[in-house]
Enzyme design. Structure first.
Site, PDB file in Angstrom:
ATOM      1  N   PHE A 152      10.444  10.195  11.211  1.00 43.68           N
ATOM      2  CA  PHE A 152      10.584  10.154  12.891  1.00 43.68           C
ATOM      3  C   PHE A 152       9.990  11.502  13.529  1.00 43.68           C
ATOM      4  CE2 PHE A 152      14.493  12.937  12.070  1.00 43.68           C
ATOM      5  CZ  PHE A 152      14.425  13.859  12.844  1.00 43.68           C
ATOM      6  N   LYS A 176       4.701   1.277   7.961  1.00 44.84           N
ATOM      7  CA  LYS A 176       6.065   1.212   8.269  1.00 44.84           C
ATOM      8  C   LYS A 176       6.568   2.555   8.785  1.00 44.84           C
ATOM      9  CE  LYS A 176      10.122   1.682   7.406  1.00 44.84           C
ATOM     10  NZ  LYS A 176      10.998   2.473   8.437  1.00 44.84           N
ATOM     11  N   GLU A 179      12.101   3.723  12.022  1.00 44.62           N
ATOM     12  CA  GLU A 179      12.548   2.900  13.202  1.00 44.62           C
ATOM     13  C   GLU A 179      13.097   3.547  14.365  1.00 44.62           C
ATOM     14  OE1 GLU A 179      13.457   3.565  10.112  1.00 44.62           O
ATOM     15  OE2 GLU A 179      15.733   3.175   9.715  1.00 44.62           O
ATOM     16  N   SER A 229      12.608  12.197   4.176  1.00 39.70           N
ATOM     17  CA  SER A 229      13.850  13.144   3.365  1.00 39.70           C
ATOM     18  C   SER A 229      13.655  12.954   1.790  1.00 39.70           C
ATOM     19  CB  SER A 229      15.083  12.705   3.706  1.00 39.70           C
ATOM     20  OG  SER A 229      15.300  11.498   3.104  1.00 39.70           O
ATOM     21  N   CYS A 284       8.946  19.779   8.786  1.00 33.82           N
ATOM     22  CA  CYS A 284       9.367  19.906   7.525  1.00 33.82           C
ATOM     23  C   CYS A 284       8.664  21.438   7.268  1.00 33.82           C
ATOM     24  CB  CYS A 284       8.759  18.845   6.841  1.00 33.82           C
ATOM     25  SG  CYS A 284       6.828  18.902   7.034  1.00 33.82           S
ATOM     26  N   GLU A 378      19.088  20.884   3.679  1.00 36.14           N
ATOM     27  CA  GLU A 378      18.301  20.891   4.929  1.00 36.14           C
ATOM     28  C   GLU A 378      19.133  20.633   6.104  1.00 36.14           C
ATOM     29  OE1 GLU A 378      15.296  17.654   5.113  1.00 36.14           O
ATOM     30  OE2 GLU A 378      13.928  19.038   5.904  1.00 36.14           O
TER      31      GLU A 378
END
Ligand code: NAD
Length: 487
Positions: A152, A176, A179, A229, A284, A378
């Site tokens: 995301f 993909k 979402e 992740s 990240c 994280e």
């Protein structure tokens, strides 16, 4: 606040937008908490339809020369530039980051396309006369249908890490997207079509876990890139590899910045705070732990001053969801209850007129110990944990103990000490006096340890290896010579 409502998101298969998922999910504007659209939660049937379209498009697309294939991306790059403001607004809307951060993301996508169109200048197939009259040559050939799964935090940029390179190199793609942020890839599909990309070369299947599992289980998909992740990277890497797909899976991060007492006061304070709070800490490459070596109190004091200039809803965007806000605030509270000192507290941040937005203010936590969760896990929010170390060796040890290894940085004016950190840090991307050490094209992006699974990096020259296979051909053409002949 007037809520924005957009058309429901559709899958993009064989050049057409279609709504064929049975279930749907809401898409939120993180800055207001309002629902702005919905997306279809697709499954194996939609993945299969996209794979069939990509498979049908592969022979013609891969049959073009590299120089022909890049022409689409020259046009597409111009379209990105032309639509930069509109794309920027879309990224900001669905992700919650500031307009400046969203614009920088779109600019980075443009740079990624520039790398993709430079492939004909970079790829030099090898040829050598290995024996009199006998030549060996290596050519790079595409793999076939490949898939890209994205997170995301960079709705526009991360798809551009992989899609342009994979397509330019002759593959056909099923993407993909996350979402949480499906809107940017709708425009990506439209603009690629407008640039002249043939139907079926690029397909988008929306949804969550079911789509990812169907991608990993589909034997017609030859390679999978994943960014997200570590927990999911491991699932995807194992499942995809078990299905004999080539896979590179980038995971999460816990980046350490080692700050030495000789570091430049203002520049270091600015860099550390910008690294931990930029994109609301949802990078990240964000600074997560600052290891302060010896006498760094003046730098910490200046960081506190700098952090107080960061205002949610102004120069700090929202985090992605209500759950993310709660998770981040939970980490801060836990550290406080364990004895850490919260110097700047971003909990309960609100923005006037956007009271339901998912905001967390910049947070600096001092006197964190290496065993606390804020030191090891994280958090993915605008939070930095400060661990104090007596010397550089101890600081390096703290960095080395992390399970992750995306980035690490050192702040110092000593070349020798910087060099030592460059040598000893256990991370794939190192910064010297730079808080977000992202390698820019043509240098490749990728971490170490549990921040990446698979061989090679995901962008730059390293990606060429991932998206292609070598064809080795040996030829002999002059029997007249009759010297050194291979049989
Ligand atoms: P995520 O792992 O939750 O989701 C990534 C993708 O996996 C999404 O498309 C999602 O739909 C899918 N997914 C989620 N759960 C799944 C499951 N159980 N099984 C199969 N698929 C599943 O990641 P996110 O929250 O979207 O993104 C944030 C994470 O991504 C952070 O950990 C961040 O560090 C990481 N990230 C890493 C890099 C890198 O280069 N290493 C870059 C960007 C983001």
């Amino acid at each position: 606040m007037e809520a924005t409502t957009l058309q429901p998101v559709k899958n993009f298969i064989n050049g057409q937008f279609e709504r064929n998922g049975q279930k749907s999910m809401d898409v939120f504007d993180p800055s207001t908490g309002a629902v702005i659209s919905t997306l279809p939660m697709s499954g194996a049937a939609e993945v299969d339809a996209a794979v069939q379209a990509a498979k049908a498009a592969f022979p013609a697309w891969s049959g073009l020369t590299l120089k022909e294939r890049v022409q689409v991306f020259f046009k597409y790059r111009s379209l990105l530039e032309q639509h930069c403001e509109e794309l920027t607004k879309l990224v900001s809307l669905e992700n919650g980051k500031t307009m400046g951060e969203a614009r920088a993301e779109v600019m980075k996508s443009i740079e990624l396309c520039e790398f993709a169109v430079s492939m004909p200048q970079i790829i030099n197939n090898e040829i050598q006369e290995v024996s009199r009259g006998v030549e060996c040559r290596i050519e790079r050939r595409p793999l076939g249908v490949v898939a890209c799964i994205t997170p995301f935090n960079f709705p526009n940029m991360v798809p551009h890490w992989t899609v342009p390179n994979a397509i330019v190199l002759g593959n056909t793609v099923v993407l993909k997207p996350s979402e949480m942020v499906p809107l940017s890839t709708v425009r990506m599909a439209e603009l690629l079509k407008e640039a002249g990309l043939p139907d079926g070369v690029f397909n988008v299947v929306n949804g969550g876990k079911e789509v990812v599992e169907a991608i990993c289980d589909n034997s017609e998909i030859k390679a999978v890139s994943f960014v997200g992740s570590t927990k999911v990277a491991k699932i995807v890497y194992r499942r995809s590899s078990a299905n004999l797909q080539r896979c590179v899976a980038l995971g999460g991060a816990k980046n350490h910045l080692l700050v030495l007492p000789d570091a430049h006061l203002q520049m270091t304070a600015n860099n550390v705070v910008a690294s931990m709070s930029g994109c609301a800490g949802q990078r990240c490459m964000a600074a997560a732990v600052m290891v302060g070596v010896d006498a760094v109190q003046p730098i910490i004091d200046r960081m506190v001053e700098e952090a107080k200039l960061i205002v949610p809803g102004d120069n700090l965007g929202a985090v992605i969801s209500k759950e993310a806000k709660e998770r981040i605030e939970g980490y801060i509270s836990e550290a406080e209850s364990q004895g850490a000192k919260v110097l700047v507290d971003g909990r309960n941040a609100t923005v006037e007129g956007k009271e339901d937005g998912f905001y967390v203010g910049p947070t600096i936590i001092d006197h964190v110990t290496p065993d606390m969760s804020v030191a090891t896990e994280e958090i993915f929010g605008p939070v930095i944990s400060i661990i104090r170390a007596k010397d550089l060796d101890e600081a390096i040890q703290i960095e080395n103990n992390s399970n992750y290894g995306n980035a690490a940085a050192v702040f110092t004016q000593s070349g020798g000490l910087a060099r030592r950190v460059m040598d000893k840090a256990s991370a794939g991307m190192i910064g010297v006096n730079i808080g977000v050490p992202v390698p820019r094209e043509p240098f490749s992006f990728g971490g170490w340890n549990e921040s990446k699974f698979g061989v090679g990096d995901i962008t730059g020259k390293s990606s060429i290896e991932f998206w292609t296979q070598n064809k080795k051909t040996t030829t002999k053409w002059n029997p007249e010579d009759k010297t050194n002949w291979m049989s």
